[in-house]
Scaffold this motif. Structure first.
Motif, PDB file in Angstrom:
ATOM      1  N   VAL B  37       0.843  -1.194   0.000  1.00 26.12           N
ATOM      2  CA  VAL B  37       0.000   0.000   0.000  1.00 26.12           C
ATOM      3  C   VAL B  37       0.884   1.252   0.000  1.00 26.12           C
ATOM      4  CG1 VAL B  37      -1.583   1.356   1.428  1.00 26.12           C
ATOM      5  CG2 VAL B  37      -1.926  -1.102   1.210  1.00 26.12           C
ATOM      6  N   GLN B  38       0.529   2.209  -0.854  1.00 30.75           N
ATOM      7  CA  GLN B  38       1.184   3.520  -0.791  1.00 30.75           C
ATOM      8  C   GLN B  38       0.174   4.492  -0.189  1.00 30.75           C
ATOM      9  OE1 GLN B  38       1.933   5.615  -4.479  1.00 30.75           O
ATOM     10  NE2 GLN B  38       3.889   6.401  -3.725  1.00 30.75           N
ATOM     11  N   ILE B  39       0.525   5.089   0.935  1.00 28.32           N
ATOM     12  CA  ILE B  39      -0.473   5.918   1.608  1.00 28.32           C
ATOM     13  C   ILE B  39      -0.462   7.366   1.118  1.00 28.32           C
ATOM     14  CG2 ILE B  39      -0.702   4.537   3.718  1.00 28.32           C
ATOM     15  CD1 ILE B  39       1.197   6.517   5.062  1.00 28.32           C
ATOM     16  N   LYS B  40       0.597   7.746   0.428  1.00 29.77           N
ATOM     17  CA  LYS B  40       0.695   9.125  -0.041  1.00 29.77           C
ATOM     18  C   LYS B  40       1.625   9.146  -1.234  1.00 29.77           C
ATOM     19  CE  LYS B  40       2.390  13.231   1.996  1.00 29.77           C
ATOM     20  NZ  LYS B  40       3.157  13.704   3.153  1.00 29.77           N
ATOM     21  N   ARG B  41       1.334   9.951  -2.230  1.00 25.16           N
ATOM     22  CA  ARG B  41       2.276  10.100  -3.340  1.00 25.16           C
ATOM     23  C   ARG B  41       3.624  10.531  -2.798  1.00 25.16           C
ATOM     24  NH1 ARG B  41       0.432  11.046  -8.774  1.00 25.16           N
ATOM     25  NH2 ARG B  41      -1.786  10.563  -8.899  1.00 25.16           N
ATOM     26  N   GLY B  42       4.665   9.959  -3.332  1.00 22.40           N
ATOM     27  CA  GLY B  42       6.000  10.368  -2.888  1.00 22.40           C
ATOM     28  C   GLY B  42       6.573   9.457  -1.814  1.00 22.40           C
ATOM     29  N   THR B  43       5.714   8.626  -1.179  1.00 24.59           N
ATOM     30  CA  THR B  43       6.238   7.696  -0.166  1.00 24.59           C
ATOM     31  C   THR B  43       6.423   6.309  -0.793  1.00 24.59           C
ATOM     32  OG1 THR B  43       4.001   7.115   0.517  1.00 24.59           O
ATOM     33  CG2 THR B  43       5.080   8.888   1.735  1.00 24.59           C
ATOM     34  N   HIS B  44       7.127   5.448  -0.089  1.00 26.45           N
ATOM     35  CA  HIS B  44       7.316   4.080  -0.563  1.00 26.45           C
ATOM     36  C   HIS B  44       6.043   3.261  -0.402  1.00 26.45           C
ATOM     37  CE1 HIS B  44      11.631   4.171  -1.237  1.00 26.45           C
ATOM     38  NE2 HIS B  44      11.789   4.813  -0.105  1.00 26.45           N
ATOM     39  N   HIS B  45       5.878   2.259  -1.234  1.00 28.81           N
ATOM     40  CA  HIS B  45       4.838   1.260  -0.991  1.00 28.81           C
ATOM     41  C   HIS B  45       5.303   0.371   0.169  1.00 28.81           C
ATOM     42  CE1 HIS B  45       3.552   2.532  -4.962  1.00 28.81           C
ATOM     43  NE2 HIS B  45       2.456   1.790  -4.858  1.00 28.81           N
ATOM     44  N   SER B  46       4.393   0.031   1.084  1.00 26.81           N
ATOM     45  CA  SER B  46       4.778  -0.831   2.211  1.00 26.81           C
ATOM     46  C   SER B  46       3.947  -2.103   2.215  1.00 26.81           C
ATOM     47  CB  SER B  46       4.530  -0.121   3.541  1.00 26.81           C
ATOM     48  OG  SER B  46       5.222   1.089   3.550  1.00 26.81           O
ATOM     49  N   GLN B  66      -9.823  -5.131   1.954  1.00 22.31           N
ATOM     50  CA  GLN B  66      -9.207  -5.587   3.199  1.00 22.31           C
ATOM     51  C   GLN B  66      -8.268  -4.549   3.819  1.00 22.31           C
ATOM     52  OE1 GLN B  66      -9.477  -7.345   5.692  1.00 22.31           O
ATOM     53  NE2 GLN B  66      -8.489  -9.295   5.428  1.00 22.31           N
ATOM     54  N   TYR B  67      -7.495  -3.866   2.995  1.00 20.13           N
ATOM     55  CA  TYR B  67      -6.422  -3.040   3.567  1.00 20.13           C
ATOM     56  C   TYR B  67      -6.616  -1.539   3.396  1.00 20.13           C
ATOM     57  CZ  TYR B  67      -4.082  -7.461   4.210  1.00 20.13           C
ATOM     58  OH  TYR B  67      -3.779  -8.742   4.612  1.00 20.13           O
ATOM     59  N   THR B  68      -7.667  -1.106   2.711  1.00 18.24           N
ATOM     60  CA  THR B  68      -7.835   0.347   2.545  1.00 18.24           C
ATOM     61  C   THR B  68      -9.209   0.817   3.026  1.00 18.24           C
ATOM     62  OG1 THR B  68      -8.741   0.314   0.288  1.00 18.24           O
ATOM     63  CG2 THR B  68      -6.356   0.188   0.485  1.00 18.24           C
ATOM     64  N   ARG B  69      -9.874  -0.006   3.891  1.00 14.45           N
ATOM     65  CA  ARG B  69     -11.180   0.417   4.415  1.00 14.45           C
ATOM     66  C   ARG B  69     -11.058   1.663   5.259  1.00 14.45           C
ATOM     67  NH1 ARG B  69     -11.795  -4.792   5.952  1.00 14.45           N
ATOM     68  NH2 ARG B  69     -11.638  -4.363   8.168  1.00 14.45           N
ATOM     69  N   ARG B  70      -9.944   1.793   5.955  1.00 10.86           N
ATOM     70  CA  ARG B  70      -9.743   2.955   6.802  1.00 10.86           C
ATOM     71  C   ARG B  70      -8.729   3.856   6.141  1.00 10.86           C
ATOM     72  NH1 ARG B  70     -12.566   0.119   9.688  1.00 10.86           N
ATOM     73  NH2 ARG B  70     -12.679   0.216  11.957  1.00 10.86           N
ATOM     74  N   GLY B  71      -9.054   5.122   6.084  1.00  8.08           N
ATOM     75  CA  GLY B  71      -8.049   6.107   5.740  1.00  8.08           C
ATOM     76  C   GLY B  71      -7.518   5.990   4.339  1.00  8.08           C
ATOM     77  N   VAL B  72      -6.318   6.464   4.199  1.00  9.17           N
ATOM     78  CA  VAL B  72      -5.836   6.836   2.879  1.00  9.17           C
ATOM     79  C   VAL B  72      -5.003   5.766   2.195  1.00  9.17           C
ATOM     80  CG1 VAL B  72      -5.581   9.209   2.162  1.00  9.17           C
ATOM     81  CG2 VAL B  72      -4.732   8.515   4.419  1.00  9.17           C
TER      82      VAL B  72
END
Lengths: 330, 126
Positions: B37-46, B66-72
């Motif tokens: 998942v990448q939570i913000k442009r410019g950050t790494h995928h984790s 499963q993994y993006t129900r909450r938040g960004v």
């Protein structure tokens, strides 16, 4: 939210749990845990460690799936749109948590298909509380508040355990569950501060749910099996009685705040010991229910079996040709 | 025996409590995909976990639930678990190197003393 798997060690004595293990590897393994490091799936681990973790994580996963049933019952009849939305979101979370836990368990070598088969066959257990019905809307409120609260006490303890994939799953689960608890509390407070009929409804639900809540953390330390090694291996993080005490300490005052009556005349904080005194829960009833004789055991498994059977054609229709299963990495 | 429930939906389904169903076969739940998942442009995928899916498109669908129900989340990757090549924890000594790494440390390059000495020498000559 429903984690409260019970440790069973088949009556074995502690020292026979690792009698046939390589002493050097065992010493390295124990040193790693003592140093606060996590164990990862590819690491060497004692057979008993693997076995107990599989049992515990699998039970926890099944509890999330089965636990969604008594609450899901109330989605269609939730009073008001906002509560309906919140309850749907909560139930979806619980099912999602089962997926996370099944994956964590798979890293130990038991496939998802085997786990589902064992649940449907009645071989695997799940949390005892879900063998009771949610008779009224107030029951679903009490479940969302107090059963989630109990589970969070347990899960926060276990998230500090030694097995990496389980800890990571629990951290995500605990973060998502903070809203469940607030939502449940909100529902209970709304009823408890409402009309006399609403108050009566929530009092009756609390009275019904108190014995299962006291059972929730498992048998008293006095009668439960020896868990010293499992605590040293950080499979089990706190004794059943310690977790029960922690729950009582946090939630009895909040229940009394609302003027609700807990159906146990002996429940009071012992000023001398700082611990709660209570009537010993009936562990014979607990045993009966966990072994299949509770009010809803048959229904829960029948509903799960039906869902599995009716969904089967969908899974088969999109079955991939590739047959190369590899357990999840981490 | 038909199951009788407090839940009208369960009653309408008329479920036979004694019915048996066949076991799931291995692979009925397909393969696993690891999810990033990448939570913000410019950050790494984790890496956040895994999902079971029959193909990458379904894996993306399940991972999103499963993994993006909450938040960004701004971007998702799924990779077939069997395609990931990893090191072994047992071989962690491959990461061991010399503990002395002053040559990688910007602080270990001190030129001011030499420059000062050089300047002093030349100033005194002029």
């Amino acid at each position: 939210m429903y984690g409260n798997a019970y440790i069973e060690n088949d009556g074995k004595q502690t020292n026979s749990m690792f009698a046939d293990e390589d002493p050097i590897k065992l010493a390295e393994f124990e040193a790693r845990i003592a140093a606060g490091e996590k164990i990862e799936p590819q690491d060497w681990m004692p057979k008993e460690y693997r076995k107990q973790l599989i049992r515990m994580i699998e039970q926890h996963a099944h509890s999330e799936i089965i636990g969604a049933l008594p609450e899901g019952t109330w989605i269609t009849r939730a009073p008001g749109f906002r509560r309906k939305l919140a309850l749907m979101a909560k139930v979806q979370d619980e099912v999602g948590h089962a997926q996370l836990l099944y994956s964590a368990c798979e890293t130990l070598g038991k496939s998802r298909e085997q786990m589902v088969n064992d649940l449907i066959d009645g071989k695997s257990k799940y949390s005892n509380v879900f063998n009771y019905p949610a008779v009224t809307w107030a029951d679903s409120a009490v479940i969302a508040w107090l059963i989630d609260a109990g589970a969070i006490v347990n899960q926060i303890a276990n998230s500090k355990g030694s097995y990496g994939p389980y800890c990571r799953a629990l951290e995500r689960i605990c973060a998502e569950e903070s809203f469940h608890l607030k939502y449940g509390h909100d529902n209970v407070v709304f009823l408890a501060t409402g009309t006399p009929i609403q108050r009566q409804m929530v009092q009756e639900a609390l009275t019904r749910w108190w014995p299962p809540i006291m059972h929730f953390f498992g048998p008293s330390d006095k009668i439960s099996v020896h868990t010293e090694t499992l605590m040293k291996w950080k499979v089990k993080m706190a004794s059943n009685d310690d977790m029960r005490q922690q729950f009582l300490n946090m939630y009895v005052p909040k229940i009394w705040d609302l003027g609700l009556v807990i159906p146990d005349p002996n429940l009071k904080k012992n000023e001398a010991t700082g611990k709660w005194d209570y009537t010993e829960p009936d562990w014979e009833v607990f045993k009966q229910v966990i072994n299949g004789n509770g009010p809803c055991n048959a229904e829960r498994l029948a509903v799960r079996r039906m869902a599995e059977e009716k969904g089967r054609w969908v899974r088969r229709a999109i079955l991939s040709k590739e047959k190369k299963y590899v357990a999840p990495l981490a | 025996m038909t199951i009788h429930s407090l839940d009208p939906r369960v009653n309408r389904a008329e479920i036979d409590g004694e019915a048996k169903i066949g076991h799931l076969d291995e692979f009925d739940y397909w393969q696993t995909y690891e999810v990033f998942v990448q939570i913000k442009r410019g950050t790494h995928h984790s890496h956040v976990g895994s999902v079971h899916a029959p193909d990458p498109e379904m894996a993306i669908l399940f991972a999103k639930e499963q993994y993006t129900r909450r938040g960004v989340c701004v971007n998702l990757w799924v990779v077939k678990t069997s395609d990931i090549f990893t090191t072994e924890y047992n071989d962690s000594d491959i990461f061991e190197t010399t503990p002395e790494k002053y040559h990688r440390d910007p602080e270990s390059y001190k030129v001011m003393d030499r420059i000062k000495a050089y300047k002093e020498k030349h100033n005194s000559q002029s």
